[in-house]
Design a protein around this motif. Structure first.
Motif, PDB file in Angstrom:
ATOM      1  N   ILE A  29       0.837  -1.200   0.000  1.00  0.00           N
ATOM      2  CA  ILE A  29       0.000   0.000   0.000  1.00  0.00           C
ATOM      3  C   ILE A  29       0.868   1.245   0.000  1.00  0.00           C
ATOM      4  CG2 ILE A  29      -1.649   1.337   1.367  1.00  0.00           C
ATOM      5  CD1 ILE A  29      -2.829  -1.408   2.267  1.00  0.00           C
ATOM      6  N   GLU A  30       1.876   1.259   0.862  1.00  0.00           N
ATOM      7  CA  GLU A  30       2.761   2.431   0.960  1.00  0.00           C
ATOM      8  C   GLU A  30       3.516   2.654  -0.344  1.00  0.00           C
ATOM      9  OE1 GLU A  30       4.321   5.792   2.466  1.00  0.00           O
ATOM     10  OE2 GLU A  30       2.862   4.544   3.499  1.00  0.00           O
ATOM     11  N   LYS A  31       4.039   1.601  -0.921  1.00  0.00           N
ATOM     12  CA  LYS A  31       4.815   1.711  -2.159  1.00  0.00           C
ATOM     13  C   LYS A  31       3.953   2.242  -3.314  1.00  0.00           C
ATOM     14  CE  LYS A  31       7.513  -1.057  -5.389  1.00  0.00           C
ATOM     15  NZ  LYS A  31       7.968  -2.394  -5.732  1.00  0.00           N
ATOM     16  N   ALA A  32       2.747   1.708  -3.439  1.00  0.00           N
ATOM     17  CA  ALA A  32       1.890   2.068  -4.571  1.00  0.00           C
ATOM     18  C   ALA A  32       1.172   3.406  -4.383  1.00  0.00           C
ATOM     19  CB  ALA A  32       0.867   0.970  -4.819  1.00  0.00           C
ATOM     20  N   ARG A  33       1.096   3.892  -3.157  1.00  0.00           N
ATOM     21  CA  ARG A  33       0.374   5.134  -2.882  1.00  0.00           C
ATOM     22  C   ARG A  33       0.922   6.307  -3.692  1.00  0.00           C
ATOM     23  NH1 ARG A  33       1.229   5.870   2.283  1.00  0.00           N
ATOM     24  NH2 ARG A  33      -0.580   4.715   2.967  1.00  0.00           N
ATOM     25  N   ASN A  34       2.191   6.346  -3.902  1.00  0.00           N
ATOM     26  CA  ASN A  34       2.791   7.497  -4.574  1.00  0.00           C
ATOM     27  C   ASN A  34       3.098   7.248  -6.047  1.00  0.00           C
ATOM     28  OD1 ASN A  34       2.786   9.131  -2.210  1.00  0.00           O
ATOM     29  ND2 ASN A  34       4.445   7.853  -1.447  1.00  0.00           N
ATOM     30  N   PHE A  35       2.524   6.197  -6.615  1.00  0.00           N
ATOM     31  CA  PHE A  35       2.711   5.943  -8.040  1.00  0.00           C
ATOM     32  C   PHE A  35       2.106   7.081  -8.848  1.00  0.00           C
ATOM     33  CE2 PHE A  35       2.933   0.997  -8.278  1.00  0.00           C
ATOM     34  CZ  PHE A  35       4.233   1.040  -7.812  1.00  0.00           C
ATOM     35  N   LYS A  36       2.803   7.472  -9.885  1.00  0.00           N
ATOM     36  CA  LYS A  36       2.259   8.429 -10.851  1.00  0.00           C
ATOM     37  C   LYS A  36       1.616   7.562 -11.939  1.00  0.00           C
ATOM     38  CE  LYS A  36       3.496  11.957 -14.182  1.00  0.00           C
ATOM     39  NZ  LYS A  36       4.577  12.692 -14.830  1.00  0.00           N
ATOM     40  N   THR A  37       0.303   7.500 -11.940  1.00  0.00           N
ATOM     41  CA  THR A  37      -0.420   6.634 -12.871  1.00  0.00           C
ATOM     42  C   THR A  37      -0.899   7.429 -14.076  1.00  0.00           C
ATOM     43  OG1 THR A  37      -1.175   5.325 -10.994  1.00  0.00           O
ATOM     44  CG2 THR A  37      -2.326   4.996 -13.084  1.00  0.00           C
ATOM     45  N   ILE A  38      -0.567   6.921 -15.257  1.00  0.00           N
ATOM     46  CA  ILE A  38      -1.039   7.506 -16.514  1.00  0.00           C
ATOM     47  C   ILE A  38      -1.947   6.466 -17.172  1.00  0.00           C
ATOM     48  CG2 ILE A  38      -0.407   8.364 -18.804  1.00  0.00           C
ATOM     49  CD1 ILE A  38       0.608  10.202 -16.600  1.00  0.00           C
ATOM     50  N   THR A  39      -3.144   6.876 -17.536  1.00  0.00           N
ATOM     51  CA  THR A  39      -4.100   5.987 -18.192  1.00  0.00           C
ATOM     52  C   THR A  39      -4.299   6.468 -19.624  1.00  0.00           C
ATOM     53  OG1 THR A  39      -5.231   5.619 -16.087  1.00  0.00           O
ATOM     54  CG2 THR A  39      -6.445   5.038 -18.106  1.00  0.00           C
ATOM     55  N   GLU A  40      -4.087   5.574 -20.583  1.00  0.00           N
ATOM     56  CA  GLU A  40      -4.322   5.891 -21.992  1.00  0.00           C
ATOM     57  C   GLU A  40      -5.423   4.975 -22.505  1.00  0.00           C
ATOM     58  OE1 GLU A  40      -1.040   6.994 -24.622  1.00  0.00           O
ATOM     59  OE2 GLU A  40       0.289   6.451 -22.954  1.00  0.00           O
ATOM     60  N   ILE A  41      -6.459   5.600 -23.063  1.00  0.00           N
ATOM     61  CA  ILE A  41      -7.618   4.847 -23.532  1.00  0.00           C
ATOM     62  C   ILE A  41      -7.822   5.121 -25.012  1.00  0.00           C
ATOM     63  CG2 ILE A  41     -10.093   4.440 -23.234  1.00  0.00           C
ATOM     64  CD1 ILE A  41      -9.726   5.794 -20.413  1.00  0.00           C
ATOM     65  N   GLN A  42      -7.975   4.048 -25.758  1.00  0.00           N
ATOM     66  CA  GLN A  42      -8.348   4.150 -27.170  1.00  0.00           C
ATOM     67  C   GLN A  42      -9.688   3.449 -27.314  1.00  0.00           C
ATOM     68  OE1 GLN A  42      -5.194   2.324 -29.398  1.00  0.00           O
ATOM     69  NE2 GLN A  42      -3.694   3.852 -28.796  1.00  0.00           N
ATOM     70  N   GLN A  43     -10.674   4.199 -27.792  1.00  0.00           N
ATOM     71  CA  GLN A  43     -12.001   3.638 -27.995  1.00  0.00           C
ATOM     72  C   GLN A  43     -12.334   3.700 -29.471  1.00  0.00           C
ATOM     73  OE1 GLN A  43     -15.201   5.723 -26.037  1.00  0.00           O
ATOM     74  NE2 GLN A  43     -16.757   4.334 -26.821  1.00  0.00           N
ATOM     75  N   ASN A  44     -12.747   2.564 -30.008  1.00  0.00           N
ATOM     76  CA  ASN A  44     -13.185   2.484 -31.398  1.00  0.00           C
ATOM     77  C   ASN A  44     -14.551   1.796 -31.369  1.00  0.00           C
ATOM     78  OD1 ASN A  44     -13.510   2.334 -34.123  1.00  0.00           O
ATOM     79  ND2 ASN A  44     -11.841   0.902 -34.491  1.00  0.00           N
TER      80      ASN A  44
END
Length: 128
Positions: A29-44
Motif C-alpha cells: 500500500i505504501e509503495k503504490a500510494r505514490n505511483f504516478k499513474t497515466i491511463t491511456e484509452i483508445q475507444q473504437n
C-alpha cells in the motif's frame, strides 16, 4: 469517442482502506500510494484498449469489447474473465473482489471501485 484520451492521476479517496480490504500488505500500500499513474484509452466504437503505466515502468494493458467476455489483468498481474458493460455513460465491470465503474466527466476520468462497503475514488485529468 468519449473515453479516448490520456489521463494523469490527480486525486484519490479511501485508497488505503480499499487496498486493506483487498488484502494488500501495508508495504505494498505504501509503495503504490505514490505511483504516478497515466491511463491511456483508445475507444473504437465498442472496442477498447485501456493501458495504465505506473512509476517504475510497469505497464498494464487490457483490450475488451463492450458486452463480450474478455481476459482482464489486474495491477497485481492476476488475470480473470469479465464482461465489461456500458450503463449510460459508464463502463461497469465486476473484478473478482470488487465492483468498478469508469466514466469521463468533462476533462476528468472518474473511476470508482467498491468492496465491503468501502468506496475508492480515483480521478485523473485529461492531458491529451
Amino acid at each position: 469517442m468519449a473515453f479516448s484520451g490520456k489521463f494523469e492521476l490527480e486525486s484519490e479517496k479511501n485508497y488505503d482502506e480499499f487496498m486493506k480490504r483487498l488484502g494488500q500488505s501495508s508495504e505494498v500500500i505504501e509503495k503504490a500510494r505514490n505511483f504516478k499513474t497515466i491511463t491511456e484509452i483508445q475507444q473504437n466504437g465498442q472496442d477498447f484498449t485501456w493501458a495504465q503505466s505506473y512509476s517504475g515502468g510497469h505497464i498494464m494493458t487490457n483490450k475488451f469489447t463492450i458486452g463480450k467476455e474478455s481476459e482482464i489483468q489486474t495491477m497485481g498481474g492476476k488475470k480473470f474473465k469479465a464482461t465489461v458493460q456500458m450503463e449510460g455513460s459508464k463502463l461497469v465491470v465486476d473484478f473478482p473482489n470488487y465492483h468498478h465503474t469508469s466514466e469521463v466527466v468533462g476533462d476528468k476520468l472518474v473511476e470508482i471501485s467498491t468492496v465491503g462497503g468501502v468506496t475508492y475514488e480515483r480521478v485523473s485529468k485529461r492531458v491529451a
